[in-house]
Design an enzyme around this catalytic site. Structure first.
Site, PDB file in Angstrom:
ATOM      1  CG  ASP A 238      -5.995  -3.041  -3.725  1.00 51.85           C
ATOM      2  OD1 ASP A 238      -6.528  -2.259  -2.914  1.00 51.85           O
ATOM      3  OD2 ASP A 238      -4.888  -3.580  -3.529  1.00 51.85           O
TER       4      ASP A 238
ATOM      5  CB  SER B   7      -0.940  -0.057   1.204  1.00 54.27           C
ATOM      6  OG  SER B   7      -2.010   0.815   1.052  1.00 54.27           O
TER       7      SER B   7
ATOM      8  CG  HIS C  70      -5.305  -2.926   0.465  1.00 58.57           C
ATOM      9  ND1 HIS C  70      -4.868  -2.408  -0.728  1.00 58.57           N
ATOM     10  CD2 HIS C  70      -4.665  -2.234   1.442  1.00 58.57           C
ATOM     11  CE1 HIS C  70      -4.014  -1.430  -0.481  1.00 58.57           C
ATOM     12  NE2 HIS C  70      -3.865  -1.318   0.816  1.00 58.57           N
TER      13      HIS C  70
END
Length: 519
Positions: A455, A224, A483
């Site tokens: 995602d 991320s 995610h």
């Protein structure tokens, strides 16, 4: 871009996960090319950690508060490592779970689940709390009650005439005052640290850590927002890249409000997947078998409209009710990982059928680091500080109102909150904001970008964009929900990542996993 959803979670108080500035320091840099010599000559005094996996070791090292003034104030960086389980380690694998504000220090304790046995056998797994975060010198702005108010701000539904938020001049003034107060609190509590929180500085701290660990080149796994740390590292130190896995990528070329709209699209896609799954269960509070996804989302929106007018009681002892903003956060938690879907369905059932908002409230607490229920970790302060430091933002409140309307068209449930949540950046000190820039890491060895097609927090298009921008970037695709992609149940992806980390293997076709699943 962290119990909380710490395995590759992007915390959201506004979708502003973009690029930082380039390498500074000039003549102050030592022979190492990054930090001054007096910093590279430190030693990591490893000691047994007070908590964590058996055998884990902890240490602290110092970095300049401001790399352009290395003789000035210093801050501390807390680091933890779990030694390799095999006899001969290849070196260190530095990891970061995202955020901004996620704790790499704590993330190491999850390494039995977040990296494979083969990787653990061959690498010491190392994590650090970035500057301003957790056990490193922390940035603290608001107290617990003030963060409750910030996260409980209702920014509206974005659904036009039926919008329940007060967006009158008085309402806009209240939203502006809330955001401005956050920045003023940072200024009062930590004026110097707030000006030195950008990702470019985090990358320099990580290069110093690499040197102190004794590794000639960096091996890194970032999820991320952690992908931005890795991309910044490669931009500044391309010749020191061994292998970087950037999982669930952030696109550094986008301005902040563009990201808000794009991120709204990602969460809308994830919400539809959650609702479709819920409608296929025997007990779904937002609909029944045979209902369409649109009907399920409409029922969820109706519930959110109801709690905007009449918040629900909770069993917490701090007096908080479940209003629309806090209910949204609870639902948002479901969209990071499928493993949370049952918990969110249960919390929605309690709220919609039993009038009890506790479950949804606690889900939001977990997402934003109110883990012990008494107070927040400082992840929210770090989130805002990094986001606002990493690229320019509009200074006019009207720009955020326009972005909120556009994001609301893409995602009526989450879009307005994503756009309005970036408003503190309108008041961030301009001298602390890095210029907008693309990152290409020219000269670096191959860099893996791993994207998941549905995602929620980092849309797949961002991974495509980052892989294109990086001169040596190559894209690996996971076709799925949730995610991030590594260790999410796709053996094909895991084998490619492990082969790259262990043997520097680069697949001829980065999309092989998506192609296999599609076939």
């Amino acid at each position: 871009m962290g119990a909380r959803v710490r395995v590759g979670a992007t915390l959201l108080a506004g979708a502003v996960l973009l690029s930082g500035c380039g390498l500074g320091g000039g003549d102050t840099a030592g022979e190492d090319g990054g930090a001054p010599v007096e910093f590279t000559e430190q030693e990591l005094a490893w000691e047994e950690c007070e908590s964590g996996l058996p055998g884990s070791e902890c240490a602290v090292f110092e970095v300049p508060m401001d790399y352009d003034a290395p003789d000035g104030e210093r801050i501390e960086i807390a680091v933890k490592r779990v030694p390799a389980t095999g006899d001969e380690a290849l070196g260190s694998l530095v990891v970061n779970p995202g955020g901004p504000g996620g704790s790499g220090y704590d993330f190491v304790d999850h390494s039995p689940y977040t990296v494979s046995e083969a990787v653990r056998a061959n690498f010491d797994v190392v994590g650090f709390d970035p500057r301003g975060v957790g056990r490193s010198t922390p940035l603290t702005c608001l107290d617990t009650e003030e963060i409750d108010d910030l996260l409980g701000t209702d920014y509206g539904t974005g659904r036009g005439a039926d919008d329940l938020a007060d967006l009158s001049p008085e309402g806009l003034e209240q939203i502006e005052d809330t955001s401005r107060s956050f920045v003023e609190a940072c200024e009062e509590n930590a004026p110097d640290l707030m000006r030195n929180m950008g990702t470019a500085d985090v990358a320099r701290d990580m290069d110093l850590l690499r040197a102190l660990l004794g590794d000639d080149r960096l091996t890194y796994l970032g999820a991320s927002y952690g992908t931005h740390i890795g991309a910044q590292y490669a931009e500044q130190f391309p010749d020191r890249v061994r292998a970087l896995v950037l999982d669930g990528a952030v696109d550094p070329s986008q301005d902040q409000l563009s990201v808000s709209v794009q991120q709204a699209t990602g969460f809308e896609t994830a919400l539809r997947a959650f609702v479709e799954d819920c409608l296929g269960t025997t007990e779904c509070p937002i609909g029944e078998r045979g209902d369409t996804v649109e009907e399920g989302i409409a029922n969820l929106e109706a519930f959110l409209d109801e709690v905007a007018v009449e918040p629900l009681d909770t069993a917490t002892d701090d007096g908080r009710e479940l209003n629309k903003a806090r209910a949204e956060l609870g639902v948002l938690a479901a969209l990071y990982t499928e493993s949370w879907w049952p918990r969110v369905r249960e919390a929605l059932t309690d709220a919609m059928e039993g009038g009890d908002g506790t479950g949804l409230l606690l889900l939001g607490d977990d997402l934003y680091g109110r883990g012990d229920r008494a107070e927040y970790e400082n992840s929210t302060a770090a989130l805002m500080a990094v986001n606002c430091s990493d690229s320019p933002a509009p200074r006019e409140v009207e720009a955020y109102a326009e972005a909120a309307a556009l994001a609301g068209e893409e995602s009526p449930v989450f879009g307005p909150t994503l756009a309005w949540g970036a408003l503190p950046c309108a008041f961030w000190p301009e001298e602390a904001v890095a210029p907008q820039a693309e990152l290409n890491a020219a000269g670096a060895d191959p860099i893996m970008v791993l994207g998941t097609t549905r995602d929620s927090a980092t849309p797949y298009a961002w991974s495509e964009a980052l892989a294109d921008q990086l001169e040596s970037g190559f894209l690996v695709t996971r076709d799925g929900d949730g995610h991030t992609g590594y260790r999410m149940g796709d053996d094909c992806v895991d084998e490619i990542v492990d082969g790259y980390l262990l043997e520097l293997s680069v697949p001829e076709d980065g999309g092989v996993c998506a192609a296999a699943l599609a076939g």
